[in-house]
Design a protein around this motif. Structure first.
Motif, short mmCIF file in Angstrom:
data_model
loop_
_atom_site.label_atom_id
_atom_site.label_comp_id
_atom_site.label_asym_id
_atom_site.label_seq_id
_atom_site.Cartn_x
_atom_site.Cartn_y
_atom_site.Cartn_z
N MET A 2 -18.84 -33.69 12.24
CA MET A 2 -17.65 -34.39 11.75
C MET A 2 -16.87 -34.94 12.93
O MET A 2 -16.87 -34.34 14.01
CB MET A 2 -16.75 -33.43 10.96
CG MET A 2 -17.30 -33.11 9.57
SD MET A 2 -16.20 -32.02 8.64
CE MET A 2 -17.14 -30.49 8.74
N ALA A 3 -16.21 -36.07 12.71
CA ALA A 3 -15.22 -36.56 13.67
C ALA A 3 -13.90 -36.60 12.92
O ALA A 3 -13.84 -37.10 11.79
CB ALA A 3 -15.60 -37.95 14.18
N ARG A 54 -12.03 -45.85 15.14
CA ARG A 54 -12.46 -44.86 16.15
C ARG A 54 -13.52 -43.92 15.56
O ARG A 54 -14.48 -43.56 16.24
CB ARG A 54 -11.25 -44.08 16.68
CG ARG A 54 -10.30 -44.92 17.53
CD ARG A 54 -9.29 -44.07 18.30
NE ARG A 54 -8.37 -43.32 17.47
CZ ARG A 54 -7.23 -43.79 16.97
NH1 ARG A 54 -6.84 -45.03 17.21
NH2 ARG A 54 -6.45 -43.01 16.23
N LYS A 112 -22.97 -37.66 9.20
CA LYS A 112 -21.74 -37.34 9.93
C LYS A 112 -20.53 -37.85 9.16
O LYS A 112 -20.48 -39.04 8.79
CB LYS A 112 -21.78 -37.95 11.34
CG LYS A 112 -20.54 -37.60 12.17
CD LYS A 112 -20.72 -37.94 13.65
CE LYS A 112 -19.47 -37.59 14.45
NZ LYS A 112 -19.63 -37.79 15.89
N SER A 159 -17.37 -43.40 16.74
CA SER A 159 -17.87 -42.07 17.12
C SER A 159 -19.09 -41.69 16.30
O SER A 159 -19.54 -40.54 16.35
CB SER A 159 -16.76 -41.03 16.95
OG SER A 159 -15.74 -41.23 17.90
#
Lengths: 255, 255
Positions: A50-51, A86, A9, A90
């Motif tokens: 993805m974030a 963040r 990710k 995540s």
């Protein structure tokens, strides 16, 4: 070759500006399509999760500090560090900051972050060296063209760093970035050529490369958006967005 | 008019597919540019902070359940619900899911989510009613064209829901979506016109609108990407991506 499920990710700190965030996201998704299309048993090609933390560019611009005054950058650094935190929370397994400017504050911004953050200056300097260039002209925002950080990373990779010769040339690049961020049509390629010719000696042109070290600058060369490096009228250019996004995808797929 | 600082943080569940996520992000940023450009004291126009959780479309596709079997959708629902939870934890003050298909499972997906999640079916049905249309033809993925959820929301807003007349027409739409998701050139506009003419009676065409209820379908009309509704050769179309993204920006700016 990795299995679908092994794509890590990717975390992206974006929004600075949003146009280059779109480029990063597009490049990673298209690389993944090409990478995954033949190994998918059923359904559309896999794309890594993805974030993205898209920041407010007006806020980050107004939080910029002064050259040589580390304290004055505290709030700027914190704005980016909190975004990385963040992303980490995540589930991102690696991260990139989709902008050159914050990389001038990289060490402070990434302090305490546990996941790897791939540094655009590192991967660009390594790519210049791998391709055999001896000199690199840095075009970017005011922090990138005045801070010693990127020049010293280039030097550590055996590349002589160059900057625009005159204040007028630097100002022309800053104005161009502003127009590209506003998504206005420009004659950006001509402006950069003029600045490059003023900054490079004629003899050094073949061994020099112009680093488009603001992730909007490649948008002035719409024909070459999928070329990590390209030559226009005898001058070599490097698309830092593409080199950086590619490094992130390869990390997600193969490391 | 709101201050810059009053733009709420928008959460987006994206990646299904990535092409429509780019559209959502672009639309929100461009709306914000127009909204903010004259009220900025210094620096580039403000854009709301956003958190985007971009999912792996291959995974979400393969997690789809069966029509009428709620249990079979448990893992699909959880994949989206967990993404919404991560957005909430990242400080998003409202969220959208940038895809029509998961909205067929909206109640289950949003269970336990505390921030408002703006439902694409609601805002599209309201827009059809506001514009005075009496009938809406639903073109979308298999779940969207077979589940009773969107038809019942249209009916509740006084709109008669219509679906493609034949299995052959439905299959043509599914094939078109697959091509658009692969970013392949298509003759999508012609295919949709043929399906629409087969599904609407000649008399009803002026009071009917074709809902492009898969966020890739508007990409088949590249000239109209900034028009919420548009008319081509006598038939009205509604861009669900644009109507949904606009509703999110307006919530972030004015609510």
């Amino acid at each position: 070759m990795p299995e679908t499920s092994l794509l890590k990710k990717i975390g992206i700190v974006g929004g600075v500006s949003w146009l280059s965030t779109v480029e990063y996201y597009r490049i990673i998704c298209e690389l993944s399509h090409r990478n995954q299309v033949d190994r998918i048993p059923k359904g559309p090609p896999a794309v890594p999760e993805m974030a993205i933390e898209s920041l407010n560019i007006n806020k980050s611009f107004n939080l910029r500090g002064e050259l040589g005054n580390a304290d004055s950058w505290r709030d700027f650094d914190g704005y980016f560090r909190n975004a990385l935190e963040r992303l980490q929370n995540s589930g991102a397994e690696l991260a990139i900051i989709a902008s050159n400017t914050p990389h001038n504050r990289f060490d402070s911004i990434t302090k305490g972050i546990d996941i790897p953050v791939i540094n655009i200056f590192d991967v660009v300097a390594q790519e210049c060296a791998r391709l055999g260039f001896k000199k690199a002209l840095i075009l970017g925002t005011a922090p990138t063209m005045t801070s010693p950080v990127f020049p010293s990373i280039l030097a550590a990779n055996g590349i002589t760093p160059l900057l625009p010769k005159s204040d007028k040339d630097s100002a022309a690049i800053l104005q161009l970035i502003e127009k590209l961020q506003a998504d206005e049509e420009t004659v950006g390629a001509d402006i950069m050529r003029t600045v490059a010719l003023a900054s490079l000696t004629r003899d050094s042109i073949p061994e020099s490369i112009v680093c488009l070290s603001c992730t909007e600058l490649p948008l002035a060369f719409p024909k070459f958006l999928d070329e990590p490096t390209f030559k226009v009228q005898g001058i070599w250019y490097l698309n830092t967005t593409l080199v950086h996004a590619k490094a992130a995808f390869e990390y997600a797929a193969y490391r």
